[in-house]
Motif scaffolding. Structure first.
Motif, PDB file in Angstrom:
ATOM      1  N   ARG A  68      -0.853 -25.846 -15.503  1.00 54.31           N
ATOM      2  CA  ARG A  68      -1.474 -24.539 -15.782  1.00 54.31           C
ATOM      3  C   ARG A  68      -2.387 -24.103 -14.636  1.00 54.31           C
ATOM      4  O   ARG A  68      -2.527 -22.913 -14.358  1.00 54.31           O
ATOM      5  CB  ARG A  68      -2.254 -24.574 -17.090  1.00 54.31           C
ATOM      6  N   LEU A  69      -3.011 -25.072 -13.967  1.00 54.44           N
ATOM      7  CA  LEU A  69      -3.899 -24.779 -12.844  1.00 54.44           C
ATOM      8  C   LEU A  69      -3.137 -24.595 -11.529  1.00 54.44           C
ATOM      9  O   LEU A  69      -3.738 -24.265 -10.508  1.00 54.44           O
ATOM     10  CB  LEU A  69      -4.926 -25.905 -12.675  1.00 54.44           C
ATOM     11  N   GLY A  70      -1.827 -24.854 -11.543  1.00 56.28           N
ATOM     12  CA  GLY A  70      -1.021 -24.731 -10.335  1.00 56.28           C
ATOM     13  C   GLY A  70      -1.158 -25.908  -9.385  1.00 56.28           C
ATOM     14  O   GLY A  70      -0.781 -25.807  -8.217  1.00 56.28           O
ATOM     15  N   LEU A  71      -1.655 -27.040  -9.885  1.00 56.97           N
ATOM     16  CA  LEU A  71      -1.870 -28.207  -9.032  1.00 56.97           C
ATOM     17  C   LEU A  71      -0.676 -29.149  -8.991  1.00 56.97           C
ATOM     18  O   LEU A  71      -0.563 -29.965  -8.078  1.00 56.97           O
ATOM     19  CB  LEU A  71      -3.129 -28.951  -9.479  1.00 56.97           C
ATOM     20  N   VAL A  72       0.184 -29.048  -9.979  1.00 53.44           N
ATOM     21  CA  VAL A  72       1.457 -29.777  -9.994  1.00 53.44           C
ATOM     22  C   VAL A  72       2.531 -28.825 -10.497  1.00 53.44           C
ATOM     23  O   VAL A  72       2.236 -27.814 -11.131  1.00 53.44           O
ATOM     24  CB  VAL A  72       1.428 -31.043 -10.895  1.00 53.44           C
ATOM     25  N   SER A  73       3.758 -29.164 -10.193  1.00 54.34           N
ATOM     26  CA  SER A  73       4.884 -28.436 -10.784  1.00 54.34           C
ATOM     27  C   SER A  73       5.758 -29.444 -11.512  1.00 54.34           C
ATOM     28  O   SER A  73       5.828 -30.614 -11.123  1.00 54.34           O
ATOM     29  CB  SER A  73       5.682 -27.695  -9.714  1.00 54.34           C
ATOM     30  N   ARG A  74       6.371 -28.966 -12.585  1.00 53.52           N
ATOM     31  CA  ARG A  74       7.281 -29.817 -13.360  1.00 53.52           C
ATOM     32  C   ARG A  74       8.641 -29.149 -13.386  1.00 53.52           C
ATOM     33  O   ARG A  74       8.755 -27.950 -13.585  1.00 53.52           O
ATOM     34  CB  ARG A  74       6.798 -29.992 -14.800  1.00 53.52           C
ATOM     35  N   THR A  75       9.646 -29.967 -13.214  1.00 54.85           N
ATOM     36  CA  THR A  75      11.012 -29.466 -13.317  1.00 54.85           C
ATOM     37  C   THR A  75      11.780 -30.359 -14.277  1.00 54.85           C
ATOM     38  O   THR A  75      11.527 -31.566 -14.351  1.00 54.85           O
ATOM     39  CB  THR A  75      11.723 -29.448 -11.946  1.00 54.85           C
ATOM     40  N   GLY A  76      12.690 -29.755 -14.995  1.00 52.40           N
ATOM     41  CA  GLY A  76      13.502 -30.502 -15.940  1.00 52.40           C
ATOM     42  C   GLY A  76      14.658 -31.193 -15.254  1.00 52.40           C
ATOM     43  O   GLY A  76      15.142 -30.755 -14.213  1.00 52.40           O
ATOM     44  N   HIS A  77      15.094 -32.259 -15.853  1.00 44.73           N
ATOM     45  CA  HIS A  77      16.253 -32.990 -15.377  1.00 44.73           C
ATOM     46  C   HIS A  77      17.493 -32.198 -15.791  1.00 44.73           C
ATOM     47  O   HIS A  77      17.573 -31.725 -16.928  1.00 44.73           O
ATOM     48  CB  HIS A  77      16.262 -34.392 -16.004  1.00 44.73           C
ATOM     49  N   PRO A  78      18.486 -32.050 -14.911  1.00 46.06           N
ATOM     50  CA  PRO A  78      19.649 -31.229 -15.259  1.00 46.06           C
ATOM     51  C   PRO A  78      20.450 -31.729 -16.464  1.00 46.06           C
ATOM     52  O   PRO A  78      21.046 -30.944 -17.183  1.00 46.06           O
ATOM     53  CB  PRO A  78      20.513 -31.249 -13.997  1.00 46.06           C
ATOM     54  N   GLU A  79      20.418 -33.053 -16.713  1.00 44.11           N
ATOM     55  CA  GLU A  79      21.202 -33.606 -17.815  1.00 44.11           C
ATOM     56  C   GLU A  79      20.364 -34.008 -19.025  1.00 44.11           C
ATOM     57  O   GLU A  79      20.911 -34.264 -20.089  1.00 44.11           O
ATOM     58  CB  GLU A  79      21.998 -34.812 -17.301  1.00 44.11           C
ATOM     59  N   ASP A  80      19.036 -34.093 -18.854  1.00 47.97           N
ATOM     60  CA  ASP A  80      18.159 -34.505 -19.955  1.00 47.97           C
ATOM     61  C   ASP A  80      16.924 -33.601 -19.935  1.00 47.97           C
ATOM     62  O   ASP A  80      15.990 -33.829 -19.177  1.00 47.97           O
ATOM     63  CB  ASP A  80      17.748 -35.972 -19.784  1.00 47.97           C
ATOM     64  N   PRO A  90       0.836 -27.811  -2.947  1.00 47.93           N
ATOM     65  CA  PRO A  90      -0.178 -27.697  -1.882  1.00 47.93           C
ATOM     66  C   PRO A  90      -1.586 -27.457  -2.446  1.00 47.93           C
ATOM     67  O   PRO A  90      -2.562 -28.035  -1.959  1.00 47.93           O
ATOM     68  CB  PRO A  90       0.310 -26.504  -1.056  1.00 47.93           C
ATOM     69  N   ALA A  91      -1.689 -26.641  -3.484  1.00 44.98           N
ATOM     70  CA  ALA A  91      -2.994 -26.425  -4.121  1.00 44.98           C
ATOM     71  C   ALA A  91      -3.512 -27.730  -4.725  1.00 44.98           C
ATOM     72  O   ALA A  91      -4.720 -27.997  -4.717  1.00 44.98           O
ATOM     73  CB  ALA A  91      -2.890 -25.349  -5.200  1.00 44.98           C
ATOM     74  N   GLY A  92      -2.604 -28.548  -5.239  1.00 47.62           N
ATOM     75  CA  GLY A  92      -2.985 -29.846  -5.785  1.00 47.62           C
ATOM     76  C   GLY A  92      -3.520 -30.770  -4.714  1.00 47.62           C
ATOM     77  O   GLY A  92      -4.488 -31.506  -4.937  1.00 47.62           O
ATOM     78  N   ARG A  93      -2.915 -30.738  -3.529  1.00 43.34           N
ATOM     79  CA  ARG A  93      -3.403 -31.562  -2.412  1.00 43.34           C
ATOM     80  C   ARG A  93      -4.813 -31.133  -1.998  1.00 43.34           C
ATOM     81  O   ARG A  93      -5.679 -31.963  -1.729  1.00 43.34           O
ATOM     82  CB  ARG A  93      -2.461 -31.477  -1.217  1.00 43.34           C
ATOM     83  N   THR A  94      -5.031 -29.834  -1.970  1.00 46.73           N
ATOM     84  CA  THR A  94      -6.354 -29.309  -1.622  1.00 46.73           C
ATOM     85  C   THR A  94      -7.387 -29.718  -2.662  1.00 46.73           C
ATOM     86  O   THR A  94      -8.488 -30.170  -2.327  1.00 46.73           O
ATOM     87  CB  THR A  94      -6.305 -27.768  -1.489  1.00 46.73           C
ATOM     88  N   ALA A  95      -7.025 -29.580  -3.939  1.00 52.98           N
ATOM     89  CA  ALA A  95      -7.936 -29.960  -5.025  1.00 52.98           C
ATOM     90  C   ALA A  95      -8.213 -31.463  -4.990  1.00 52.98           C
ATOM     91  O   ALA A  95      -9.357 -31.892  -5.227  1.00 52.98           O
ATOM     92  CB  ALA A  95      -7.347 -29.552  -6.372  1.00 52.98           C
ATOM     93  N   LEU A  96      -7.200 -32.248  -4.692  1.00 46.97           N
ATOM     94  CA  LEU A  96      -7.376 -33.700  -4.614  1.00 46.97           C
ATOM     95  C   LEU A  96      -8.346 -34.059  -3.491  1.00 46.97           C
ATOM     96  O   LEU A  96      -9.227 -34.897  -3.673  1.00 46.97           O
ATOM     97  CB  LEU A  96      -6.032 -34.398  -4.408  1.00 46.97           C
ATOM     98  N   ALA A  97      -8.198 -33.433  -2.348  1.00 43.79           N
ATOM     99  CA  ALA A  97      -9.107 -33.711  -1.230  1.00 43.79           C
ATOM    100  C   ALA A  97     -10.549 -33.398  -1.616  1.00 43.79           C
ATOM    101  O   ALA A  97     -11.470 -34.172  -1.326  1.00 43.79           O
ATOM    102  CB  ALA A  97      -8.695 -32.909   0.007  1.00 43.79           C
ATOM    103  N   ALA A  98     -10.758 -32.280  -2.300  1.00 48.86           N
ATOM    104  CA  ALA A  98     -12.105 -31.902  -2.742  1.00 48.86           C
ATOM    105  C   ALA A  98     -12.637 -32.907  -3.761  1.00 48.86           C
ATOM    106  O   ALA A  98     -13.811 -33.303  -3.712  1.00 48.86           O
ATOM    107  CB  ALA A  98     -12.095 -30.497  -3.332  1.00 48.86           C
ATOM    108  N   ALA A  99     -11.793 -33.338  -4.679  1.00 52.25           N
ATOM    109  CA  ALA A  99     -12.211 -34.305  -5.702  1.00 52.25           C
ATOM    110  C   ALA A  99     -12.536 -35.658  -5.080  1.00 52.25           C
ATOM    111  O   ALA A  99     -13.518 -36.308  -5.461  1.00 52.25           O
ATOM    112  CB  ALA A  99     -11.126 -34.452  -6.766  1.00 52.25           C
ATOM    113  N   GLU A 100     -11.739 -36.086  -4.129  1.00 52.64           N
ATOM    114  CA  GLU A 100     -12.004 -37.376  -3.482  1.00 52.64           C
ATOM    115  C   GLU A 100     -13.306 -37.324  -2.686  1.00 52.64           C
ATOM    116  O   GLU A 100     -14.084 -38.284  -2.691  1.00 52.64           O
ATOM    117  CB  GLU A 100     -10.828 -37.780  -2.599  1.00 52.64           C
TER     118      GLU A 100
END
Length: 139
Positions: A68-80, A90-100
């Motif tokens: 929801r925050l745009g920090l990760v993306s999820r994709t479904g498996h084509p068969e399951d 990329p936004a997640g990498r930036t947020a991670l750097a700030a958190a670390e």
């Protein structure tokens, strides 16, 4: 002594979590998910739960919030359709750097009164406890 250690560990975790949330906008749990993805690359949610040592449902809730925050993306498996792949954005990498950075700052404040020798001794002792706990000599 054991209860004192557990109480201290809990207090340290709470302090770091509060600092991360206040300064970087991420809880410690969310930061750990981002760290796992940064370290392991794209993972299926079940793999992510295994890496984190958490229940799949707990990880699903964290991942949904991060998505929801745009920090990760999820994709479904084509068969399951139930199987989701999680990727750090990329936004997640930036947020991670700030958190670390925020986490490092918090830990420096918390452990600041200790001398370098005391910090080294503490690391040695914690490593011994970790080895006993996990049986992992590398610690």
């Amino acid at each position: 002594m054991g209860l004192s250690f557990l109480t201290l560990a809990h207090s340290l975790r709470e302090q770091v979590d509060q600092h991360l949330t206040a300064t970087a906008g991420l809880s410690l749990s969310r930061t750990k998910v981002l760290q796992a993805l940064a370290g392991h690359g794209t993972l299926h949610q079940a793999e992510l739960a295994t890496v984190l040592g958490q229940a799949p449902r707990s990880v699903t809730q964290i991942v949904e919030g991060l998505e929801r925050l745009g920090l990760v993306s999820r994709t479904g498996h084509p068969e399951d359709r139930r199987r989701k792949t999680v990727t750090l954005t990329p936004a997640g990498r930036t947020a991670l750097a700030a958190a670390e950075e925020a986490g490092t700052h918090a830990l420096r404040q918390l452990f600041g009164p200790l001398t370098q020798r005391q910090l080294t001794d503490l690391e040695t002792l914690l490593s011994l406890v970790r080895t006993t706990l996990t049986g992992d000599e590398a610690g």
